[in-house]
Design a protein around this motif. Structure first.
Motif, PDB file in Angstrom:
ATOM      1  N   GLN A 288       0.625  -1.182   0.019  1.00 52.98           N
ATOM      2  CA  GLN A 288       0.031   0.056   0.004  1.00 52.98           C
ATOM      3  C   GLN A 288       0.779   1.264  -0.081  1.00 52.98           C
ATOM      4  OE1 GLN A 288      -3.608   0.446   0.125  1.00 52.98           O
ATOM      5  NE2 GLN A 288      -3.085  -1.538  -1.074  1.00 52.98           N
ATOM      6  N   GLN A 289       2.138   1.204   0.343  1.00 53.03           N
ATOM      7  CA  GLN A 289       3.129   2.283   0.233  1.00 53.03           C
ATOM      8  C   GLN A 289       2.962   3.187  -0.954  1.00 53.03           C
ATOM      9  OE1 GLN A 289       4.042  -0.767   0.880  1.00 53.03           O
ATOM     10  NE2 GLN A 289       6.242  -0.777   0.135  1.00 53.03           N
ATOM     11  N   TYR A 290       2.721   2.307  -2.190  1.00 51.34           N
ATOM     12  CA  TYR A 290       2.849   2.631  -3.304  1.00 51.34           C
ATOM     13  C   TYR A 290       1.668   3.397  -4.000  1.00 51.34           C
ATOM     14  CZ  TYR A 290       7.040   0.086  -3.759  1.00 51.34           C
ATOM     15  OH  TYR A 290       8.564  -0.341  -3.607  1.00 51.34           O
ATOM     16  N   LYS A 291       0.535   3.423  -2.948  1.00 50.13           N
ATOM     17  CA  LYS A 291      -0.583   4.397  -3.502  1.00 50.13           C
ATOM     18  C   LYS A 291      -0.233   5.886  -3.186  1.00 50.13           C
ATOM     19  CE  LYS A 291      -4.765   1.833  -2.826  1.00 50.13           C
ATOM     20  NZ  LYS A 291      -6.092   1.728  -1.864  1.00 50.13           N
ATOM     21  N   ALA A 292       0.908   6.149  -2.532  1.00 49.81           N
ATOM     22  CA  ALA A 292       1.200   7.564  -2.234  1.00 49.81           C
ATOM     23  C   ALA A 292       1.487   8.492  -3.512  1.00 49.81           C
ATOM     24  CB  ALA A 292       2.730   7.698  -1.446  1.00 49.81           C
ATOM     25  N   GLU A 293       1.086   9.545  -3.679  1.00 49.06           N
ATOM     26  CA  GLU A 293       0.767  10.548  -4.818  1.00 49.06           C
ATOM     27  C   GLU A 293       2.192  10.638  -5.409  1.00 49.06           C
ATOM     28  OE1 GLU A 293      -0.798  14.310  -4.098  1.00 49.06           O
ATOM     29  OE2 GLU A 293      -2.876  13.395  -3.614  1.00 49.06           O
ATOM     30  N   LYS A 294       3.312  10.596  -4.724  1.00 48.94           N
ATOM     31  CA  LYS A 294       4.492  10.547  -5.438  1.00 48.94           C
ATOM     32  C   LYS A 294       4.859   9.577  -6.373  1.00 48.94           C
ATOM     33  CE  LYS A 294       7.480   7.943  -2.043  1.00 48.94           C
ATOM     34  NZ  LYS A 294       8.595   8.082  -1.344  1.00 48.94           N
ATOM     35  N   TYR A 295       4.084   8.390  -6.543  1.00 51.29           N
ATOM     36  CA  TYR A 295       4.137   7.365  -7.366  1.00 51.29           C
ATOM     37  C   TYR A 295       3.366   7.700  -8.452  1.00 51.29           C
ATOM     38  CZ  TYR A 295       6.692   5.151  -3.617  1.00 51.29           C
ATOM     39  OH  TYR A 295       7.728   4.645  -2.785  1.00 51.29           O
ATOM     40  N   ALA A 296       3.627   7.608  -9.826  1.00 50.76           N
ATOM     41  CA  ALA A 296       2.658   8.083 -10.635  1.00 50.76           C
ATOM     42  C   ALA A 296       1.830   6.702 -11.032  1.00 50.76           C
ATOM     43  CB  ALA A 296       3.342   8.372 -11.806  1.00 50.76           C
ATOM     44  N   ASN A 297       0.406   6.939 -11.495  1.00 52.48           N
ATOM     45  CA  ASN A 297      -0.466   5.732 -11.470  1.00 52.48           C
ATOM     46  C   ASN A 297      -0.665   5.395 -12.984  1.00 52.48           C
ATOM     47  OD1 ASN A 297      -2.360   3.970 -11.575  1.00 52.48           O
ATOM     48  ND2 ASN A 297      -4.047   5.200 -10.500  1.00 52.48           N
ATOM     49  N   LEU A 298      -0.204   4.209 -13.382  1.00 51.90           N
ATOM     50  CA  LEU A 298      -0.160   4.021 -14.924  1.00 51.90           C
ATOM     51  C   LEU A 298      -1.411   3.236 -15.396  1.00 51.90           C
ATOM     52  CD1 LEU A 298       3.388   2.824 -15.246  1.00 51.90           C
ATOM     53  CD2 LEU A 298       2.562   5.120 -15.907  1.00 51.90           C
ATOM     54  N   GLY A 299      -2.504   3.201 -14.325  1.00 52.17           N
ATOM     55  CA  GLY A 299      -3.781   2.494 -14.838  1.00 52.17           C
ATOM     56  C   GLY A 299      -3.717   1.182 -14.438  1.00 52.17           C
ATOM     57  N   THR A 300      -4.253   0.124 -15.335  1.00 52.29           N
ATOM     58  CA  THR A 300      -4.262  -1.148 -14.994  1.00 52.29           C
ATOM     59  C   THR A 300      -2.973  -1.933 -15.574  1.00 52.29           C
ATOM     60  OG1 THR A 300      -5.298  -1.736 -17.011  1.00 52.29           O
ATOM     61  CG2 THR A 300      -6.666  -1.026 -15.181  1.00 52.29           C
ATOM     62  N   MET A 301      -2.878  -3.078 -15.054  1.00 46.97           N
ATOM     63  CA  MET A 301      -1.647  -3.959 -15.734  1.00 46.97           C
ATOM     64  C   MET A 301      -2.140  -4.332 -17.334  1.00 46.97           C
ATOM     65  SD  MET A 301      -0.407  -6.287 -12.590  1.00 46.97           S
ATOM     66  CE  MET A 301      -2.135  -6.359 -11.660  1.00 46.97           C
ATOM     67  N   PHE A 302      -3.353  -4.773 -17.505  1.00 50.99           N
ATOM     68  CA  PHE A 302      -3.804  -5.127 -18.690  1.00 50.99           C
ATOM     69  C   PHE A 302      -3.619  -3.820 -19.799  1.00 50.99           C
ATOM     70  CE2 PHE A 302      -6.542  -8.514 -16.640  1.00 50.99           C
ATOM     71  CZ  PHE A 302      -5.826  -9.508 -17.195  1.00 50.99           C
TER      72      PHE A 302
END
Length: 323
Positions: free
Chosen positions: A97-111
Motif C-alpha cells: 500500500q505504500q505505493y498508493k502515495a501520490e509521489k508514485y505516478a499511476n499507470l492505470g491497469t496492468m492489462f
C-alpha cells in the motif's frame, strides 16, 4: 481487475545476465536464447534474457515503471523500491500500500497501462509480467522492457529463482536476492517434509458463488509440485482458469486437505465469501471438512501477486500452516 484477470503465462525466464558493450536498447534475442555469462561494462548496462527476448537495461536504474505485482514485491523486498517511480495501482495488494502515495505516478491497469504517460515520463526501465505481458511490444518501443512472467509448467521454483536473480543483477542486489531465495528454500524443504505424511490435497477457487478446481500444472500448482502435497486421484482438466467443480466432485475427490482461494475477495469484488460457498454437507463429509483441514489462502498473494520474493515466502508459510 477484470474477470479475465490472468493472461496465459508465457515461458519461464531463462535469465542469466551477460554484460555487453551495447547501450540501452530494445529486445533482440529470440525465444530459444539461453543467455550468456554476466560481467559489467563501462556503459553501465546489463543484458537480461527474459520471457520475450533479451534486453539491454541500465544497471541500477533510477526511474522504473512496474506493471506486475510480483516484480514490485521483489524490487521492494531486495531494497530497490526507491527506484520505482510509476506503477499500475489498480489492484494494489494491502502489503504494498505504500505505493498508493501520490509521489508514485499511476499507470492505470496492468492489462491497459497508460502508454502515453509512459512515453512522456521516459523511464529507464519498464518491468512487465503476467497480466501486462501482452503489452510488451508496445512498451519496448518506449523504454527497455523486461518480462518477468514465470510459467506454472515445469519447475516453477526454478523459474522464480531465475526471475529474481535477474532482477537482483539489474538493481545491484545480488547478495540480498541470494539470501532471500536461500531462506525460501529452507521453508520449502520443511513444508515438503510436513506434506509427506499429510495425505492428499485439493486446490479450489471460489468466484461469484461458483467453484473451480486446480491441479499440479495450474497457476496454484506449486502446492503439489514444489511443496509436496499429494493431489487427489480425482480426474481433472488442467486449465489456467481451473476446472468447474461441483460439490459432488469435491466429495468424491475425498481430499485430506482443501486449499482455497477466494477470488472475489482478492480483487475487491462483492460476492459470497469462500467460507459460505463451501459451507455445505458434501464438503463437510470429506476428510478435510470433517477434520477442519480447510486452509483459506490469501487471495491477494496467490491470485494477484504470485512470484515476489517476500510474497512467495508468505505463500509457503500459509501452506505449511495448513498442514
Amino acid at each position: 481487475m477484470s474477470s479475465r484477470l490472468l493472461t496465459p503465462a508465457r515461458t519461464a525466464i531463462l535469465a542469466t545476465v551477460a554484460l555487453s558493450t551495447a547501450a540501452c536498447g530494445s529486445a533482440t534475442a529470440g525465444s530459444g536464447s539461453s543467455g550468456s555469462a554476466a560481467a559489467s561494462d563501462s556503459a553501465g548496462t546489463v543484458s537480461i534474457t527474459h520471457a520475450q527476448g533479451t534486453t539491454q537495461v541500465p544497471v541500477q536504474p533510477k526511474k522504473v515503471a512496474v506493471l506486475d505485482m510480483g516484480a514490485l514485491d521483489s524490487i521492494t523486498s531486495m531494497g530497490a523500491g526507491d527506484s520505482v517511480k510509476s506503477l499500475a495501482k489498480q489492484g494494489l495488494p494491502a502489503f504494498l500500500q505504500q505505493y498508493k502515495a501520490e509521489k508514485y505516478a499511476n499507470l492505470g491497469t496492468m492489462f491497459e497501462p497508460d502508454l502515453e504517460k509512459l512515453a512522456t515520463d521516459k523511464p529507464d526501465l519498464i518491468v512487465v509480467g503476467g497480466r501486462s505481458a501482452a503489452k510488451y511490444k508496445d512498451l519496448a518501443k518506449i523504454a527497455p522492457t523486461i518480462d518477468t512472467t514465470v510459467s506454472s509448467k515445469g519447475d516453477f521454483f526454478e523459474g522464480v529463482k531465475k526471475v529474481n536473480t535477474s532482477l537482483g543483477q539489474v538493481f545491484g542486489k545480488e547478495a540480498e536476492v541470494k539470501a532471500k531465495l536461500a531462506a525460501v528454500d529452507t521453508k520449502v524443504a520443511a513444508t515438503k517434509a510436513k506434506a509427506a505424511g499429510a495425505g492428499t490435497g485439493l486446490i479450489l477457487m471460489t468466484s461469484g458463488g461458483k467453484v473451480s478446481a486446480f491441479g499440479p500444472q495450474s497457476r496454484f500448482g506449486l502446492i503439489h509440485t514444489a511443496l509436496g502435497v499429494k493431489p487427489t486421484a480425482a480426474k481433472m482438466t488442467e486449465d489456467r482458469h481451473g476446472m468447474a467443480a461441483s460439490f459432488e466432485y469435491i466429495k468424491a475427490a475425498n481430499p485430506g486437505h482443501l486449499f482455497v482461494v477466494d477470488r472475489d475477495a482478492a480483487i475487491g469484488e462483492s460476492g459470497k465469501a469462500a467460507k459460505e460457498v463451501l459451507d455445505n454437507a458434501l464438503v463437510k463429509a470429506t476428510p478435510a471438512g470433517a477434520g477442519n483441514k480447510i486452509t483459506y489462502l490469501d487471495g491477494q498473494r496467490w491470485y494477484v501477486t504470485g512470484t515476489g520474493l517476500d510474497n512467495l515466502s508468505a505463500m509457503v508459510d500459509e501452506v505449511a500452516a495448513g498442514l
